[in-house]
Design a protein around this motif. Structure first.
Motif, mmCIF file in Angstrom:
data_model
loop_
_atom_site.group_PDB
_atom_site.id
_atom_site.type_symbol
_atom_site.label_atom_id
_atom_site.label_comp_id
_atom_site.label_asym_id
_atom_site.label_seq_id
_atom_site.Cartn_x
_atom_site.Cartn_y
_atom_site.Cartn_z
ATOM 1 N N MET A 1 0.955 -1.205 0.043
ATOM 2 C CA MET A 1 -0.052 -0.013 0.131
ATOM 3 C C MET A 1 1.002 1.116 -0.097
ATOM 4 O O MET A 1 1.400 1.658 0.915
ATOM 5 C CB MET A 1 -1.042 0.033 1.253
ATOM 6 N N MET A 2 1.052 1.715 -1.166
ATOM 7 C CA MET A 2 1.688 3.085 -1.487
ATOM 8 C C MET A 2 1.084 4.048 -2.160
ATOM 9 O O MET A 2 0.191 3.783 -2.875
ATOM 10 C CB MET A 2 3.214 2.886 -1.934
ATOM 11 N N PRO A 3 1.211 5.397 -2.054
ATOM 12 C CA PRO A 3 0.504 6.376 -3.039
ATOM 13 C C PRO A 3 1.130 6.165 -4.409
ATOM 14 O O PRO A 3 2.204 5.714 -4.553
ATOM 15 C CB PRO A 3 0.857 7.775 -2.278
ATOM 16 N N LEU A 4 0.427 6.920 -5.594
ATOM 17 C CA LEU A 4 0.771 7.070 -6.737
ATOM 18 C C LEU A 4 0.779 5.680 -7.403
ATOM 19 O O LEU A 4 -0.019 5.759 -8.480
ATOM 20 C CB LEU A 4 2.013 7.749 -6.841
ATOM 21 N N LYS A 5 1.651 4.820 -7.180
ATOM 22 C CA LYS A 5 1.525 3.419 -7.565
ATOM 23 C C LYS A 5 1.683 2.507 -6.440
ATOM 24 O O LYS A 5 2.631 2.730 -5.622
ATOM 25 C CB LYS A 5 2.525 3.246 -8.573
ATOM 26 N N ASP A 6 0.918 1.557 -6.352
ATOM 27 C CA ASP A 6 1.068 0.406 -5.396
ATOM 28 C C ASP A 6 1.978 -0.468 -5.579
ATOM 29 O O ASP A 6 2.637 -0.712 -6.659
ATOM 30 C CB ASP A 6 -0.335 -0.154 -4.948
ATOM 31 N N GLY A 7 2.289 -1.296 -4.514
ATOM 32 C CA GLY A 7 3.311 -2.309 -4.787
ATOM 33 C C GLY A 7 3.346 -3.449 -5.825
ATOM 34 O O GLY A 7 4.133 -3.793 -6.570
ATOM 35 N N PHE A 8 2.091 -3.612 -5.999
ATOM 36 C CA PHE A 8 1.799 -4.565 -7.120
ATOM 37 C C PHE A 8 2.121 -4.171 -8.576
ATOM 38 O O PHE A 8 2.899 -4.706 -9.431
ATOM 39 C CB PHE A 8 0.310 -5.079 -7.177
ATOM 40 N N GLU A 9 1.746 -2.874 -8.714
ATOM 41 C CA GLU A 9 2.067 -2.018 -10.120
ATOM 42 C C GLU A 9 3.445 -2.001 -10.240
ATOM 43 O O GLU A 9 4.110 -2.303 -11.337
ATOM 44 C CB GLU A 9 1.311 -0.929 -10.074
ATOM 45 N N VAL A 10 4.287 -1.766 -9.006
ATOM 46 C CA VAL A 10 5.616 -1.459 -9.074
ATOM 47 C C VAL A 10 6.426 -2.863 -9.524
ATOM 48 O O VAL A 10 7.127 -2.896 -10.226
ATOM 49 C CB VAL A 10 6.290 -0.947 -7.787
ATOM 50 N N CYS A 11 5.940 -3.913 -8.797
ATOM 51 C CA CYS A 11 6.239 -5.189 -8.757
ATOM 52 C C CYS A 11 6.551 -5.668 -10.338
ATOM 53 O O CYS A 11 7.210 -6.199 -10.924
ATOM 54 C CB CYS A 11 5.928 -6.375 -7.939
ATOM 55 N N ARG A 12 5.182 -5.469 -10.810
ATOM 56 C CA ARG A 12 4.843 -5.925 -12.324
ATOM 57 C C ARG A 12 5.698 -5.274 -13.346
ATOM 58 O O ARG A 12 6.224 -5.828 -14.131
ATOM 59 C CB ARG A 12 3.568 -5.987 -12.826
ATOM 60 N N THR A 13 6.053 -3.929 -13.180
ATOM 61 C CA THR A 13 6.692 -3.155 -13.932
ATOM 62 C C THR A 13 8.237 -3.802 -14.102
ATOM 63 O O THR A 13 8.987 -3.867 -14.864
ATOM 64 C CB THR A 13 6.854 -1.795 -13.589
#
Length: 234
Positions: free
Chosen positions: A54-66
């Motif tokens: 749970m983080m602002p702007l982009k969550d951890g799932f989106e960051v991990c996928r990227t």
């Protein structure tokens, strides 16, 4: 010194983990949101990432996928207490481990050390960095795979699953075997995470002909890499 990225919007957590990581010999970078985490990842070669869900702007799932689209850097997801779906999703999209809040900094560092130890090449690995079976070529050093020279866009876990089974053809692995040997820790979630990885792995493999081998389901048991006779009908 290895580089560690700590991405969490809680400044106290970042500060405490940073101090512990520095004592472990890491050069530490921190980020308070998902966009800053990706910026730091692209600016510095990371050896390990601690990634809050749970983080602002982009969550951890989106960051991990990227990150997983371009790197196999180890990622530990930080999830909320009791949120099983977060742990399962994190593993399914390519995280190497997860840790549940609240946690002790010492436990986090122990998880980091355990993953990095598993990534260290062993004497056996030094003599077996590639595996070739029929038209399949795997390279565990560079995390590359190809069928008839066609590159396969595999995630780290997908390649490790394929490597494990291909280097032990016809050996049957249960889902628990695969979780233990590929994920490398006691997994308390749903073993269907293995099924989802195998499903995606098969979909990528089936883009190219491979009539003389397959990943076979052994019903009621698990999976195996099966070599088919060359004179068998396709």
């Amino acid at each position: 010194m290895p580089n560690l990225l700590i991405a969490d919007d809680n400044p106290q957590i970042c500060s405490i983990l940073k101090e512990y990581a520095k004592l472990e010999g890491f050069t530490v970078y921190t980020a308070a949101d998902g966009k800053a985490a990706l910026d730091a990842y692209h600016a510095h070669p990371m050896d390990m990432i601690l990634l809050d869900v749970m983080m602002p702007l982009k969550d951890g799932f989106e960051v991990c996928r990227t990150i997983r689209r371009e790197s196999t850097v180890p990622i530990i997801m930080v999830t909320a207490r009791g949120e099983d779906f977060e742990r399962i999703m994190g593993l399914d999209i390519g995280a190497d481990d997860y840790i549940v809040k609240p946690f002790s900094p010492g436990e986090v560092m122990a998880r980091v050390r355990a993953i990095l130890r598993r990534l260290e090449p062993t004497k056996e690995d030094a003599h077996q960095e590639t595996c070739t079976l029929d038209n399949l070529v795997l390279n565990l050093t560079n995390y590359e795979a190809a069928i008839d020279g066609n590159p396969l866009a595999l995630t780290k876990k997908e390649l490790e699953l394929l490597w494990l089974m291909a280097t032990h053809p016809d050996r049957v692995y249960t889902r628990d075997n695969l979780l233990d040997q590929v994920w490398g820790y006691d997994y308390f979630g749903d073993t269907r995470t293995v099924d989802s990885h195998i499903k995606r792995l098969r979909a990528k493999i089936d883009l190219f002909p491979h009539p003389h081998w397959q990943i076979k389901t052994v019903w009621g048991v698990g999976y195996k890499f099966e070599e088919c006779p060359h004179d068998a009908e396709d």
